[in-house]
Design an enzyme around this catalytic site. Structure first.
Site, PDB file in Angstrom:
ATOM      1  N   VAL A 100      27.528  40.825  42.123  1.00  0.00           N
ATOM      2  CA  VAL A 100      27.737  41.768  43.240  1.00  0.00           C
ATOM      3  C   VAL A 100      26.797  42.966  43.095  1.00  0.00           C
ATOM      4  CG1 VAL A 100      30.151  41.083  43.499  1.00  0.00           C
ATOM      5  CG2 VAL A 100      29.587  42.972  41.978  1.00  0.00           C
ATOM      6  N   ASP A 101      25.790  42.843  42.158  1.00  0.00           N
ATOM      7  CA  ASP A 101      24.989  44.022  41.772  1.00  0.00           C
ATOM      8  C   ASP A 101      23.728  44.248  42.605  1.00  0.00           C
ATOM      9  OD1 ASP A 101      23.937  42.174  38.790  1.00  0.00           O
ATOM     10  OD2 ASP A 101      23.107  42.125  40.825  1.00  0.00           O
ATOM     11  N   HIS A 116      30.354  36.372  46.058  1.00  0.00           N
ATOM     12  CA  HIS A 116      31.469  37.281  45.748  1.00  0.00           C
ATOM     13  C   HIS A 116      31.287  38.679  46.328  1.00  0.00           C
ATOM     14  CE1 HIS A 116      32.332  34.473  42.108  1.00  0.00           C
ATOM     15  NE2 HIS A 116      32.842  34.015  43.227  1.00  0.00           N
ATOM     16  N   CYS A 124      36.910  48.270  55.653  1.00  0.00           N
ATOM     17  CA  CYS A 124      38.230  48.815  55.961  1.00  0.00           C
ATOM     18  C   CYS A 124      39.308  47.769  55.673  1.00  0.00           C
ATOM     19  CB  CYS A 124      38.285  49.218  57.440  1.00  0.00           C
ATOM     20  SG  CYS A 124      39.892  49.906  57.890  1.00  0.00           S
ATOM     21  N   GLY A 191      22.860  32.274  33.359  1.00  0.00           N
ATOM     22  CA  GLY A 191      23.748  33.376  32.976  1.00  0.00           C
ATOM     23  C   GLY A 191      25.136  33.323  33.559  1.00  0.00           C
ATOM     24  N   ASN A 217      21.091  29.915  29.101  1.00  0.00           N
ATOM     25  CA  ASN A 217      22.210  30.728  28.620  1.00  0.00           C
ATOM     26  C   ASN A 217      22.129  30.755  27.095  1.00  0.00           C
ATOM     27  OD1 ASN A 217      24.797  31.776  27.942  1.00  0.00           O
ATOM     28  ND2 ASN A 217      25.635  30.956  29.858  1.00  0.00           N
TER      29      ASN A 217
HETATM   30  C1  BV8 Z   1      40.087  31.654  44.996  1.00  0.00           C
HETATM   31  C2  BV8 Z   1      33.782  39.954  42.343  1.00  0.00           C
HETATM   32  C3  BV8 Z   1      41.765  30.753  46.367  1.00  0.00           C
HETATM   33  C4  BV8 Z   1      34.672  41.067  41.891  1.00  0.00           C
HETATM   34  C5  BV8 Z   1      34.479  37.981  41.092  1.00  0.00           C
HETATM   35  C6  BV8 Z   1      42.615  27.828  37.445  1.00  0.00           C
HETATM   36  C7  BV8 Z   1      41.660  26.857  37.671  1.00  0.00           C
HETATM   37  C8  BV8 Z   1      40.686  26.996  38.658  1.00  0.00           C
HETATM   38  C9  BV8 Z   1      40.659  28.142  39.438  1.00  0.00           C
HETATM   39  C10 BV8 Z   1      41.614  29.100  39.201  1.00  0.00           C
HETATM   40  C11 BV8 Z   1      42.589  28.964  38.225  1.00  0.00           C
HETATM   41  N1  BV8 Z   1      43.364  30.078  38.237  1.00  0.00           N
HETATM   42  C12 BV8 Z   1      42.915  30.918  39.200  1.00  0.00           C
HETATM   43  C13 BV8 Z   1      41.869  30.317  39.790  1.00  0.00           C
HETATM   44  C14 BV8 Z   1      41.088  30.814  40.867  1.00  0.00           C
HETATM   45  C15 BV8 Z   1      40.121  31.879  40.369  1.00  0.00           C
HETATM   46  C16 BV8 Z   1      39.385  31.473  39.125  1.00  0.00           C
HETATM   47  O1  BV8 Z   1      38.457  30.685  39.189  1.00  0.00           O
HETATM   48  N2  BV8 Z   1      39.823  32.044  37.990  1.00  0.00           N
HETATM   49  C17 BV8 Z   1      39.175  31.731  36.731  1.00  0.00           C
HETATM   50  C18 BV8 Z   1      39.135  33.002  35.867  1.00  0.00           C
HETATM   51  C19 BV8 Z   1      39.982  30.623  36.050  1.00  0.00           C
HETATM   52  N3  BV8 Z   1      39.181  32.005  41.451  1.00  0.00           N
HETATM   53  C20 BV8 Z   1      39.484  32.849  42.432  1.00  0.00           C
HETATM   54  O2  BV8 Z   1      40.462  33.564  42.457  1.00  0.00           O
HETATM   55  C21 BV8 Z   1      38.527  32.840  43.604  1.00  0.00           C
HETATM   56  N4  BV8 Z   1      39.294  32.701  44.802  1.00  0.00           N
HETATM   57  O3  BV8 Z   1      40.152  30.712  44.257  1.00  0.00           O
HETATM   58  O4  BV8 Z   1      40.851  31.797  46.115  1.00  0.00           O
HETATM   59  C22 BV8 Z   1      42.144  30.914  47.789  1.00  0.00           C
HETATM   60  C23 BV8 Z   1      41.603  30.033  48.735  1.00  0.00           C
HETATM   61  C24 BV8 Z   1      42.007  30.169  50.054  1.00  0.00           C
HETATM   62  C25 BV8 Z   1      42.888  31.189  50.436  1.00  0.00           C
HETATM   63  C26 BV8 Z   1      43.397  32.083  49.465  1.00  0.00           C
HETATM   64  C27 BV8 Z   1      43.015  31.962  48.128  1.00  0.00           C
HETATM   65  C28 BV8 Z   1      37.779  34.153  43.681  1.00  0.00           C
HETATM   66  C29 BV8 Z   1      36.902  34.313  42.462  1.00  0.00           C
HETATM   67  C30 BV8 Z   1      35.985  35.516  42.674  1.00  0.00           C
HETATM   68  C31 BV8 Z   1      36.443  36.655  41.776  1.00  0.00           C
HETATM   69  N5  BV8 Z   1      35.495  37.774  41.891  1.00  0.00           N
HETATM   70  N6  BV8 Z   1      33.612  38.992  41.249  1.00  0.00           N
HETATM   71  C32 BV8 Z   1      33.933  41.991  40.964  1.00  0.00           C
HETATM   72  O5  BV8 Z   1      32.831  41.672  40.502  1.00  0.00           O
HETATM   73  O6  BV8 Z   1      34.505  43.063  40.701  1.00  0.00           O
HETATM   74  S1  BV8 Z   1      34.189  36.869  39.856  1.00  0.00           S
HETATM   75  C33 BV8 Z   1      33.551  37.711  38.540  1.00  0.00           C
HETATM   76  O7  BV8 Z   1      33.738  36.890  37.431  1.00  0.00           O
HETATM   77  C34 BV8 Z   1      32.065  37.901  38.586  1.00  0.00           C
HETATM   78  O8  BV8 Z   1      31.586  38.215  39.857  1.00  0.00           O
HETATM   79  C35 BV8 Z   1      31.551  36.598  38.130  1.00  0.00           C
HETATM   80  O9  BV8 Z   1      31.335  35.756  39.209  1.00  0.00           O
HETATM   81  C36 BV8 Z   1      32.685  36.058  37.332  1.00  0.00           C
HETATM   82  C37 BV8 Z   1      32.289  36.013  35.884  1.00  0.00           C
HETATM   83  O10 BV8 Z   1      31.532  34.951  35.801  1.00  0.00           O
HETATM   84  P1  BV8 Z   1      30.030  35.021  35.245  1.00  0.00           P
HETATM   85  O11 BV8 Z   1      29.134  35.542  36.307  1.00  0.00           O
HETATM   86  O12 BV8 Z   1      29.791  33.682  34.717  1.00  0.00           O
HETATM   87  O13 BV8 Z   1      30.011  36.115  34.116  1.00  0.00           O
HETATM   88  P2  BV8 Z   1      30.625  35.971  32.656  1.00  0.00           P
HETATM   89  O14 BV8 Z   1      30.686  37.331  32.070  1.00  0.00           O
HETATM   90  O15 BV8 Z   1      31.855  35.132  32.729  1.00  0.00           O
HETATM   91  O16 BV8 Z   1      29.531  35.108  31.856  1.00  0.00           O
HETATM   92  C38 BV8 Z   1      28.279  35.669  31.575  1.00  0.00           C
HETATM   93  C39 BV8 Z   1      27.458  34.534  30.998  1.00  0.00           C
HETATM   94  O17 BV8 Z   1      26.146  35.042  30.787  1.00  0.00           O
HETATM   95  C40 BV8 Z   1      27.967  34.069  29.654  1.00  0.00           C
HETATM   96  O18 BV8 Z   1      27.976  32.648  29.648  1.00  0.00           O
HETATM   97  C41 BV8 Z   1      26.945  34.606  28.656  1.00  0.00           C
HETATM   98  O19 BV8 Z   1      26.733  33.717  27.577  1.00  0.00           O
HETATM   99  C42 BV8 Z   1      25.712  34.645  29.507  1.00  0.00           C
HETATM  100  N7  BV8 Z   1      24.708  35.639  29.087  1.00  0.00           N
HETATM  101  C43 BV8 Z   1      24.890  36.807  28.412  1.00  0.00           C
HETATM  102  N8  BV8 Z   1      23.688  37.414  28.244  1.00  0.00           N
HETATM  103  C44 BV8 Z   1      22.751  36.635  28.844  1.00  0.00           C
HETATM  104  C45 BV8 Z   1      23.394  35.499  29.375  1.00  0.00           C
HETATM  105  N9  BV8 Z   1      22.737  34.534  30.034  1.00  0.00           N
HETATM  106  C46 BV8 Z   1      21.398  34.669  30.158  1.00  0.00           C
HETATM  107  N10 BV8 Z   1      20.705  35.722  29.670  1.00  0.00           N
HETATM  108  C47 BV8 Z   1      21.347  36.716  29.000  1.00  0.00           C
HETATM  109  N11 BV8 Z   1      20.654  37.758  28.518  1.00  0.00           N
HETATM  110 ZN    ZN Z   2      39.393  50.977  59.904  1.00  0.00          ZN
END
Ligand code: BV8
Ligand code: ZN
Length: 244
Positions: A100-101, A116, A124, A191, A217
């Site tokens: 989101v950056d 996202h 709003c 990433g 990664n």
């Molecule tokens: C939905 C915005 C349904 C907000 C974000 C169980 C199973 C399956 C799904 C679910 C479940 N329980 C719940 C769910 C659903 C849930 C989900 O998937 N949960 C997960 C945790 C299990 N998903 C949702 O809720 C989604 N919505 O399912 O709705 C629905 C449908 C219809 C009607 C009603 C409802 C919504 C998900 C979106 C959440 N919002 N972001 C904000 O940013 O404030 S997600 C947020 O986390 C980030 O935006 C990002 O997308 C995510 C983290 O993921 P990554 O980007 O992978 O980041 P992370 O830190 O995890 O990893 C970093 C990686 O980089 C690492 O691997 C690291 O090794 C690597 N790295 C580090 N340094 C480097 C590098 N790589 C390269 N170079 C480097 N230098």
């Molecule tokens: Zn309004």
């Protein structure tokens, strides 16, 4: 490994990129997993939810303003620029990001799908009012406001225009991303821990429709099991080598 990845990229006819927080790590933006406990001992997963906002909008706005303030001075890194260059060269057709950056847009990527949302956009909670604070030049003023931000049209609370856990992704963006994944013969996965759904389906769709998966990664992720090539190194270093 790099040679193999470079060959796949050169041979691809419709390559896309799928990125997560890790691509922005070298720009100084903490990754989601890296966040844990980073801000007042809270975990982002417990703050990035509609329930948290309902319960304590002040706390959630404090968290997002802290992140906006942190991200606003971050610059795209060579991985972001490399993807923009691959698009210029006609090799990369689109970037699908979970981030989101706004750093892909700043680096010059033109076909960008933000699954996202975007932390610099607010909307709003009642009417259709939406504002891009970077575009409107009101970011600093907005960050300095002490009170909860209110809609200028209807007076309701404003919220960050990002997708919280438990919320559906923007329909058009998700549909467009799935269509691109079906057409792609190669996806550069950069990433991401590959645990957040439905975004994490993107590389799986490319694989299932016969495409190749290259993962960049430093650690293994939920995508590694389906990667045809796994470049175990930071994004900047890998992309620089790929571009040579
Ligand atoms: C939905 C915005 C349904 C907000 C974000 C169980 C199973 C399956 C799904 C679910 C479940 N329980 C719940 C769910 C659903 C849930 C989900 O998937 N949960 C997960 C945790 C299990 N998903 C949702 O809720 C989604 N919505 O399912 O709705 C629905 C449908 C219809 C009607 C009603 C409802 C919504 C998900 C979106 C959440 N919002 N972001 C904000 O940013 O404030 S997600 C947020 O986390 C980030 O935006 C990002 O997308 C995510 C983290 O993921 P990554 O980007 O992978 O980041 P992370 O830190 O995890 O990893 C970093 C990686 O980089 C690492 O691997 C690291 O090794 C690597 N790295 C580090 N340094 C480097 C590098 N790589 C390269 N170079 C480097 N230098
Ligand atoms: Zn309004």
């Amino acid at each position: 490994m790099i040679e193999e990845a470079a060959k796949l990229l050169a041979r691809s006819r419709f390559a896309i990129a799928f990125t997560g927080a890790g691509i922005s790590a070298e720009s100084g933006v903490p990754t989601f997993r890296g966040f844990n406990g980073l801000w007042k001992k809270h975990r982002p997963e417990e703050l990035a939810t509609p329930e948290a906002f309902q319960k304590d909008p002040y706390l959630v706005w404090e968290f997002y303003k802290w992140r906006m303030d942190l991200i606003k001075s971050a610059k795209p890194n060579r991985a972001h620029y490399a993807l923009a260059e691959l698009e210029e060269m006609g090799i990369l057709k689109a970037v699908i990001t979970q981030n989101v950056d706004d750093l892909h847009r700043e680096a010059g990527t033109r076909t960008l799908i933000e699954l996202h949302g975007n932390i610099f956009r607010v909307r709003c909670t009642s009417c259709n009012y939406k504002e891009n604070l970077k575009g409107s030049g009101r970011l600093e003023e907005f960050l300095a406001e002490k009170d909860l931000p209110r809609c200028p049209d209807c007076g309701s609370l404003l919220r960050p225009d990002v997708v919280w856990f438990g919320e559906p992704l923007p329909r058009r963006a998700l549909h467009e991303a799935f269509r691109l994944a079906e057409r792609a013969d190669l996806v550069l996965v950069i990433g991401t821990s590959g645990v957040v759904y439905p975004a994490a389906y993107i590389p799986q769709i490319v694989k299932e429709t016969g495409g190749k998966v290259i993962e960049i990664n430093p650690d293994e992720s939920g995508i590694t099991p389906i990667a045809d090539v796994f470049l175990r190194c930071p994004a900047g270093e890998a992309m620089e080598k790929l571009m040579r």
